[in-house]
Design an enzyme around this catalytic site. Structure first.
Site, PDB file in Angstrom:
ATOM      1  N   ASN A  92     -13.320 -30.526   8.567  1.00  0.00           N
ATOM      2  CA  ASN A  92     -13.236 -31.162  10.002  1.00  0.00           C
ATOM      3  C   ASN A  92     -14.234 -32.322   9.877  1.00  0.00           C
ATOM      4  O   ASN A  92     -15.380 -31.924   9.555  1.00  0.00           O
ATOM      5  CB  ASN A  92     -13.338 -30.155  11.020  1.00  0.00           C
ATOM      6  CG  ASN A  92     -12.222 -29.008  11.002  1.00  0.00           C
ATOM      7  OD1 ASN A  92     -11.485 -29.136  10.418  1.00  0.00           O
ATOM      8  ND2 ASN A  92     -12.682 -27.894  11.597  1.00  0.00           N
ATOM      9  N   ASP A  94     -15.328 -33.264  12.876  1.00  0.00           N
ATOM     10  CA  ASP A  94     -16.250 -32.851  14.249  1.00  0.00           C
ATOM     11  C   ASP A  94     -17.425 -32.640  14.043  1.00  0.00           C
ATOM     12  O   ASP A  94     -17.648 -31.865  12.989  1.00  0.00           O
ATOM     13  CB  ASP A  94     -15.304 -32.172  15.148  1.00  0.00           C
ATOM     14  CG  ASP A  94     -15.057 -30.672  14.680  1.00  0.00           C
ATOM     15  OD1 ASP A  94     -16.015 -30.148  14.454  1.00  0.00           O
ATOM     16  OD2 ASP A  94     -13.799 -30.507  14.459  1.00  0.00           O
ATOM     17  N   HIS A 109     -14.735 -33.954   4.307  1.00  0.00           N
ATOM     18  CA  HIS A 109     -13.853 -35.196   4.632  1.00  0.00           C
ATOM     19  C   HIS A 109     -14.517 -36.232   5.508  1.00  0.00           C
ATOM     20  O   HIS A 109     -13.903 -36.927   5.966  1.00  0.00           O
ATOM     21  CB  HIS A 109     -12.624 -34.599   5.128  1.00  0.00           C
ATOM     22  CG  HIS A 109     -11.607 -34.060   4.280  1.00  0.00           C
ATOM     23  ND1 HIS A 109     -10.463 -33.367   4.883  1.00  0.00           N
ATOM     24  CD2 HIS A 109     -11.465 -33.891   3.029  1.00  0.00           C
ATOM     25  CE1 HIS A 109      -9.822 -32.925   3.757  1.00  0.00           C
ATOM     26  NE2 HIS A 109     -10.486 -33.307   2.399  1.00  0.00           N
ATOM     27  N   GLY A 176      -8.387 -21.585   9.360  1.00  0.00           N
ATOM     28  CA  GLY A 176      -7.746 -22.355  10.507  1.00  0.00           C
ATOM     29  C   GLY A 176      -7.351 -23.727   9.691  1.00  0.00           C
ATOM     30  O   GLY A 176      -7.429 -24.858   9.948  1.00  0.00           O
ATOM     31  N   THR A 177      -6.855 -23.535   8.407  1.00  0.00           N
ATOM     32  CA  THR A 177      -6.253 -24.660   7.561  1.00  0.00           C
ATOM     33  C   THR A 177      -4.850 -24.503   7.096  1.00  0.00           C
ATOM     34  O   THR A 177      -4.675 -23.144   6.756  1.00  0.00           O
ATOM     35  CB  THR A 177      -7.304 -25.201   6.413  1.00  0.00           C
ATOM     36  OG1 THR A 177      -6.602 -26.258   5.695  1.00  0.00           O
ATOM     37  CG2 THR A 177      -7.579 -24.051   5.530  1.00  0.00           C
ATOM     38  N   GLU A 204      -1.145 -18.451  11.493  1.00  0.00           N
ATOM     39  CA  GLU A 204       0.077 -17.999  10.973  1.00  0.00           C
ATOM     40  C   GLU A 204      -0.008 -18.345   9.316  1.00  0.00           C
ATOM     41  O   GLU A 204      -1.092 -18.902   8.898  1.00  0.00           O
ATOM     42  CB  GLU A 204       1.129 -19.005  11.207  1.00  0.00           C
ATOM     43  CG  GLU A 204       0.830 -20.514  11.022  1.00  0.00           C
ATOM     44  CD  GLU A 204       1.776 -21.475  11.706  1.00  0.00           C
ATOM     45  OE1 GLU A 204       2.481 -20.998  12.404  1.00  0.00           O
ATOM     46  OE2 GLU A 204       1.459 -22.807  11.065  1.00  0.00           O
TER      47      GLU A 204
HETATM   48  C1  BJW Z   1      -5.280 -22.149  14.103  1.00  0.00           C
HETATM   49  C2  BJW Z   1      -5.251 -22.300  15.518  1.00  0.00           C
HETATM   50  C3  BJW Z   1      -6.330 -21.331  15.991  1.00  0.00           C
HETATM   51  C4  BJW Z   1      -3.965 -23.681  14.989  1.00  0.00           C
HETATM   52  N1  BJW Z   1      -6.616 -20.337  15.606  1.00  0.00           N
HETATM   53  N2  BJW Z   1      -5.726 -21.076  13.330  1.00  0.00           N
HETATM   54  C5  BJW Z   1       0.498 -34.444  -4.828  1.00  0.00           C
HETATM   55  C6  BJW Z   1       0.064 -33.097  -5.317  1.00  0.00           C
HETATM   56  C7  BJW Z   1      -1.436 -32.804  -5.024  1.00  0.00           C
HETATM   57  C8  BJW Z   1      -2.229 -33.464  -4.545  1.00  0.00           C
HETATM   58  C9  BJW Z   1      -1.798 -34.621  -4.075  1.00  0.00           C
HETATM   59  C10 BJW Z   1      -0.466 -35.181  -4.256  1.00  0.00           C
HETATM   60  N3  BJW Z   1      -0.311 -36.580  -3.884  1.00  0.00           N
HETATM   61  C11 BJW Z   1      -1.463 -36.917  -3.255  1.00  0.00           C
HETATM   62  C12 BJW Z   1      -2.359 -35.877  -3.433  1.00  0.00           C
HETATM   63  C13 BJW Z   1      -3.784 -35.890  -3.435  1.00  0.00           C
HETATM   64  C14 BJW Z   1      -4.094 -35.941  -1.894  1.00  0.00           C
HETATM   65  C15 BJW Z   1      -3.217 -34.677  -1.030  1.00  0.00           C
HETATM   66  O1  BJW Z   1      -3.470 -33.565  -0.974  1.00  0.00           O
HETATM   67  N4  BJW Z   1      -1.921 -35.037  -0.421  1.00  0.00           N
HETATM   68  C16 BJW Z   1      -1.221 -34.118   0.066  1.00  0.00           C
HETATM   69  C17 BJW Z   1      -0.439 -34.432   1.512  1.00  0.00           C
HETATM   70  C18 BJW Z   1      -0.016 -33.382  -1.213  1.00  0.00           C
HETATM   71  N5  BJW Z   1      -5.465 -35.793  -1.397  1.00  0.00           N
HETATM   72  C19 BJW Z   1      -6.232 -36.788  -1.498  1.00  0.00           C
HETATM   73  O2  BJW Z   1      -5.919 -37.849  -1.404  1.00  0.00           O
HETATM   74  C20 BJW Z   1      -7.522 -36.116  -1.326  1.00  0.00           C
HETATM   75  N6  BJW Z   1      -8.569 -36.845  -2.155  1.00  0.00           N
HETATM   76  C21 BJW Z   1      -8.232 -36.742  -3.418  1.00  0.00           C
HETATM   77  O3  BJW Z   1      -7.287 -35.590  -3.747  1.00  0.00           O
HETATM   78  O4  BJW Z   1      -9.218 -37.236  -4.472  1.00  0.00           O
HETATM   79  C22 BJW Z   1      -9.038 -36.859  -5.938  1.00  0.00           C
HETATM   80  C23 BJW Z   1      -9.669 -35.748  -6.198  1.00  0.00           C
HETATM   81  C24 BJW Z   1      -9.110 -34.917  -7.320  1.00  0.00           C
HETATM   82  C25 BJW Z   1      -9.619 -33.605  -7.637  1.00  0.00           C
HETATM   83  C26 BJW Z   1     -10.729 -33.336  -7.270  1.00  0.00           C
HETATM   84  C27 BJW Z   1     -11.223 -34.114  -6.140  1.00  0.00           C
HETATM   85  C28 BJW Z   1     -10.571 -34.938  -5.698  1.00  0.00           C
HETATM   86  C29 BJW Z   1      -8.198 -36.655  -0.027  1.00  0.00           C
HETATM   87  C30 BJW Z   1      -7.676 -35.996   1.252  1.00  0.00           C
HETATM   88  C31 BJW Z   1      -8.220 -36.622   2.556  1.00  0.00           C
HETATM   89  C32 BJW Z   1      -7.511 -35.980   3.695  1.00  0.00           C
HETATM   90  N7  BJW Z   1      -8.001 -36.464   5.026  1.00  0.00           N
HETATM   91  C33 BJW Z   1      -7.646 -36.142   6.234  1.00  0.00           C
HETATM   92  C34 BJW Z   1      -8.004 -37.058   7.206  1.00  0.00           C
HETATM   93  C35 BJW Z   1      -9.577 -37.068   7.407  1.00  0.00           C
HETATM   94  C36 BJW Z   1     -10.146 -37.811   8.495  1.00  0.00           C
HETATM   95  C37 BJW Z   1      -9.545 -37.448   9.784  1.00  0.00           C
HETATM   96  O5  BJW Z   1      -9.831 -36.309  10.374  1.00  0.00           O
HETATM   97  O6  BJW Z   1      -8.740 -38.259  10.195  1.00  0.00           O
HETATM   98  O7  BJW Z   1      -8.330 -34.816   6.530  1.00  0.00           O
HETATM   99  S1  BJW Z   1      -5.969 -35.668   6.335  1.00  0.00           S
HETATM  100  C38 BJW Z   1      -6.139 -34.280   7.392  1.00  0.00           C
HETATM  101  O8  BJW Z   1      -5.696 -33.169   6.705  1.00  0.00           O
HETATM  102  C39 BJW Z   1      -7.691 -34.103   7.596  1.00  0.00           C
HETATM  103  C40 BJW Z   1      -7.968 -32.535   7.543  1.00  0.00           C
HETATM  104  O9  BJW Z   1      -9.240 -32.267   6.942  1.00  0.00           O
HETATM  105  C41 BJW Z   1      -6.853 -32.179   6.428  1.00  0.00           C
HETATM  106  C42 BJW Z   1      -6.440 -30.759   6.363  1.00  0.00           C
HETATM  107  O10 BJW Z   1      -5.939 -30.496   7.503  1.00  0.00           O
HETATM  108  P1  BJW Z   1      -6.097 -29.208   8.212  1.00  0.00           P
HETATM  109  O11 BJW Z   1      -7.385 -28.961   8.590  1.00  0.00           O
HETATM  110  O12 BJW Z   1      -5.411 -27.886   7.304  1.00  0.00           O
HETATM  111  O13 BJW Z   1      -5.139 -28.923   9.349  1.00  0.00           O
HETATM  112  P2  BJW Z   1      -3.648 -28.569   9.695  1.00  0.00           P
HETATM  113  O14 BJW Z   1      -3.360 -29.152  10.943  1.00  0.00           O
HETATM  114  O15 BJW Z   1      -2.877 -29.148   8.474  1.00  0.00           O
HETATM  115  O16 BJW Z   1      -3.628 -27.252   9.723  1.00  0.00           O
HETATM  116  C43 BJW Z   1      -4.067 -26.389  10.890  1.00  0.00           C
HETATM  117  C44 BJW Z   1      -4.123 -24.866  10.806  1.00  0.00           C
HETATM  118  O17 BJW Z   1      -4.683 -24.062  11.968  1.00  0.00           O
HETATM  119  C45 BJW Z   1      -2.381 -24.513  10.895  1.00  0.00           C
HETATM  120  O18 BJW Z   1      -2.109 -23.593   9.953  1.00  0.00           O
HETATM  121  C46 BJW Z   1      -2.577 -23.915  12.125  1.00  0.00           C
HETATM  122  O19 BJW Z   1      -1.534 -22.552  12.383  1.00  0.00           O
HETATM  123  C47 BJW Z   1      -3.823 -23.269  12.153  1.00  0.00           C
HETATM  124  N8  BJW Z   1      -4.391 -22.994  13.691  1.00  0.00           N
HETATM  125  N9  BJW Z   1      -4.597 -23.226  15.857  1.00  0.00           N
HETATM  126  C48 BJW Z   1      -6.636 -20.291  14.025  1.00  0.00           C
HETATM  127  N10 BJW Z   1      -6.260 -21.184  17.511  1.00  0.00           N
END
Ligand code: BJW
Length: 234
Positions: A92, A94, A109, A176-177, A204
């Site tokens: 996050n 925030d 991030h 929460g991810t 979930e």
């Molecule tokens: C609740 C709840 C409640 C709701 N109580 N729970 C193919 C295969 C594998 C990897 C790749 C691929 N193609 C590209 C990639 C790499 C890519 C990637 O992963 N892409 C995927 C889409 C496949 N990743 C990258 O590019 C990353 N960099 C990278 O890999 O560099 C190379 C490297 C290699 C090896 C080692 C190290 C590095 C960078 C990723 C950057 C992500 N950026 C964002 C935006 C950040 C800025 C912003 O906030 O705007 O980050 S995207 C967005 O997703 C944000 C989040 O941090 C991130 C994760 O989201 P999160 O937190 O999981 O949220 P949700 O909404 O998905 O889930 C919320 C969950 O909460 C849900 O399950 C709900 O049910 C639950 N929930 N209410 C409890 N009350």
């Protein structure tokens, strides 16, 4: 649940949902309103900096006055009261973990309340809007001031420290991810390889559910404080 000495906690947007901040992939989440390719890649910033700045300026305003919830508070309590080491790695941007009192914290991030100069890499606290005409306070160049957040295709922060902690942990808790975004989605596999107990706390089942030894599903403000109580009672 006795005997955990080196705990790594991974948190995501679901932790802050009950503080009023949107998640990304839920049906009313941020990616239902914006396309990732338009706002969360370096190419998007190069193509249309104003659109990207507007997107993050609005989210910066939203993050300025928001308060941590009972789940953030419970994790801060775990860090202060647990006799072992507790590292919180958050996806996050925030400031809610630090507002709740967490100190051993990595924002992998980035942080919405910081700016990054794309020209010189300087990072600085930033609470106001960012615009394309700003000068960098460090290198003096114009037009490179962007939110200090990690976009798709960019390297998340402090990966060496995170992987070292995962290789040495005996408990890994993911909260929460959705498990869609790498490298964070791969942390559970690293913790399993280290022989750690692995737990998912989420509304979930996530994408990675099959990798966890234990899972508790429900709202973060209910299940996280209860789980922390269990850990602290030992
Ligand atoms: C609740 C709840 C409640 C709701 N109580 N729970 C193919 C295969 C594998 C990897 C790749 C691929 N193609 C590209 C990639 C790499 C890519 C990637 O992963 N892409 C995927 C889409 C496949 N990743 C990258 O590019 C990353 N960099 C990278 O890999 O560099 C190379 C490297 C290699 C090896 C080692 C190290 C590095 C960078 C990723 C950057 C992500 N950026 C964002 C935006 C950040 C800025 C912003 O906030 O705007 O980050 S995207 C967005 O997703 C944000 C989040 O941090 C991130 C994760 O989201 P999160 O937190 O999981 O949220 P949700 O909404 O998905 O889930 C919320 C969950 O909460 C849900 O399950 C709900 O049910 C639950 N929930 N209410 C409890 N009350």
């Amino acid at each position: 649940m006795t005997g955990f000495n080196r705990i790594v906690i991974l948190t995501g947007a679901g932790l802050s949902a009950e503080s009023g901040l949107s998640t990304f992939r839920d049906k009313d989440g941020i990616w239902a309103r914006y396309r990732i390719e338009d706002v969360a890649t370096p190419e998007a910033f190069a193509r249309n900096p104003t659109l990207v700045q507007d997107f993050y300026n609005a989210r910066r305003k939203g993050a300025r006055d928001v308060a941590p919830n009972a789940a953030h508070a419970a994790l801060a309590r775990l860090e202060s009261d647990h006799p072992g080491n507790v590292l919180t790695v958050t996806q996050n941007i925030d400031p809610l973990h630090e507002r709740a009192g967490s100190k051993n914290l990595i924002h992998m991030h980035g942080e919405i309340l910081r700016a990054l100069c794309a020209h010189c890499g300087g990072r600085t606290p930033w609470e106001d809007d960012l615009t394309a005409d700003l000068d960098c306070g460090r290198c003096g160049r114009t037009g490179g001031m962007r939110p200090d957040v990690v976009w798709f295709g960019e390297m998340p922060y402090q990966m060496e420290t995170i992987y070292a902690a995962l290789a040495d942990c005996d408990l890994f808790v993911s909260i929460g991810t959705s498990g869609n975004v790498y490298p964070a989605a791969g942390f559970v596999a690293e913790a399993n390889a280290a022989g750690a107990h692995t737990v998912e706390l989420n509304l979930e089942p996530s994408e990675g559910i099959s990798h966890f030894a234990e899972a508790i599903h429900g709202k973060a403000t209910e299940i996280v404080p209860a789980y922390v109580d269990r850990l602290l009672k030992g």
